[in-house]
Design an enzyme around this catalytic site. Structure first.
Site: not given
Ligand code: NAD
Ligand code: DAU
Length: 345
Positions: A125-127, A153, A157, A182, A193, A278
């Protein structure tokens, strides 16, 4: 070619499984997922009967189970999506993030080392780069930006990424890493979000926006991320990191207002609530390496992607309403109960 996709019952992993199963009928795709609170086999319905697809339930951090699975299946490629992925949950309970994100990654790397594979790909992730200031729009994350994490988190990562690179250098495991911004799109769990705002706005419920809503995220439609990973596992150079993002920076308030406008709902639903501790200010990816080296380009802008996403949530209410009616209700009241009482403005 036999590919292990971990976390394929989650949001991005599920979209990736769809992409790979449909695009490569000659490959075998094995989806390994623990089915935690956000793992959902409903997401796999469109592919579950395909002959090149198989589901296995299990924990990537379970050493014995993983070693047995690798010995039996003899995978060529591993793509690791499995993780705890929600920043707010990592603030409430960091331990499970160490288990799945760090120990899980190391367990997979050990199996790759023992049984030999052509490629291990880590979905990062970019985080891991921390955040950028709002008043420096000229700055972007490149692959050389130092790791500088903020939340439990992102720290888990980043830690996983360091192990991946260590297994490459020390043991010669053929790895690649992608660091994406994201994502949004179909099958996104409604704690994040965009799906949270869509589902709550449709029910005319208050929309919690953290702080002043000025934090910036760089949004990418999920299938563009899947295509990037497809390219990296086939053509990416071993030992390399690739940033993934499409230059779609928006403040959270802009995102929420765009959704409200599309759904014809009033902005009075917005509630500014206590900020996330944070809270990272701005993420912005420079994807030049992926574009120039591998020819990746995103198909969707934020405007086209958000329209498609809203349409999907309107047409697939059963998928997300099933989630909202279960354990999610406890999650929402625990996470947001106090926040919605203590509004910022
Ligand atoms: P998600 O939370 O929707 O899905 C995660 C999946 O992993 C779920 O199906 C869960 O059951 C499974 N899982 C969790 N722990 C496990 C374990 N110990 N063993 C086997 N399976 C397990 O997550 P997502 O948003 O689809 O993200 C997927 C990946 O991409 C993550 O590694 C996340 O860090 C990365 N990522 C997410 C985003 C984003 O915006 N959502 C952006 C960049 C990177
Ligand atoms: O940048 C990649 C990341 O993006 C991934 O690595 C993470 O897995 C993914 O969850 C996401 O992280 P964020 O923290 O950016 O996503 P989230 O949807 O939780 O929040 C997006 C933005 O919105 C963040 O600035 C927090 C804000 N937010 C979020 C929620 C859930 C709100 O203002 N209100 C909310 O209820």
């Amino acid at each position: 070619m036999k590919i292990l996709v971990t976390g394929g019952a989650g949001f991005i992993g599920g979209n990736f499984v769809h992409h790979m199963v449909n695009k490569y009928p000659e490959y075998e795709i094995v989806n390994l997922d623990l089915l935690t609170y956000c793992g959902n086999l409903e997401t796999l319905k469109p592919v579950e009967d395909k002959p090149n697809y198989k589901f296995v339930k299990g924990d990537i951090a379970d050493k014995e189970f993983i070693m047995d699975l690798f010995e039996k299946e003899k995978f060529d490629v591993v793509v690791n999506f499995a993780a705890e992925s929600h920043v707010d949950r990592s603030i409430e309970n960091p331990d499970i993030f160490v288990h799945s994100n760090v120990l899980g990654t190391v367990t997979l790397l050990n199996a790759c080392r023992k049984f030999g594979i052509k490629r291990y790909h880590q979905v990062s992730t970019d985080e891991v780069y921390g955040d950028l200031p709002l008043d420096r729009p000229d700055l972007f994350f490149t692959e050389e930006t130092p790791i500088h994490t903020s939340s439990p988190y992102s720290s888990s990562k980043a830690s996983a990424d360091l192990y991946v690179m260590a297994y490459y250098r020390t043991f010669g495991v053929p790895v690649t890493i992608s660091r994406c911004s994201n994502n949004y799109g179909p099958y996104h769990f409604p704690e994040k979000l965009i799906p949270l705002i869509i589902s709550r706005a449709l029910a005319d419920q208050e929309l919690p926006v953290y702080g002043k809503g000025e934090n910036v995220r760089d949004w990418l439609y999920v299938t563009d991320h899947c295509k990037a990973i497809d390219l990296i596992i086939h053509k990416g150079r071993v030992g390399e990191v690739y940033n993934v993002g499409g230059h779609n920076e928006k403040t959270n308030l802009e995102v929420v207002k765009t959704i409200l406008k599309a759904l014809d709902k009033p902005e009075s639903l917005i509630k500014f609530v206590t900020d996330r501790p944070g809270h990272d200010m701005r993420y912005a990816i420079d994807p030049t390496k992926l574009e120039t080296e591998l020819g990746w380009e995103p198909e969707y802008t934020f405007e086209t992607g958000i329209k498609k996403t809203i349409e999907w949530y309107l047409e697939n209410k059963e998928w997300w309403q099933n989630i909202l009616s279960g354990e999610y209700q406890n999650y929402f009241s625990n996470m947001y109960g106090k926040r919605l009482e203590n509004t910022e403005q």
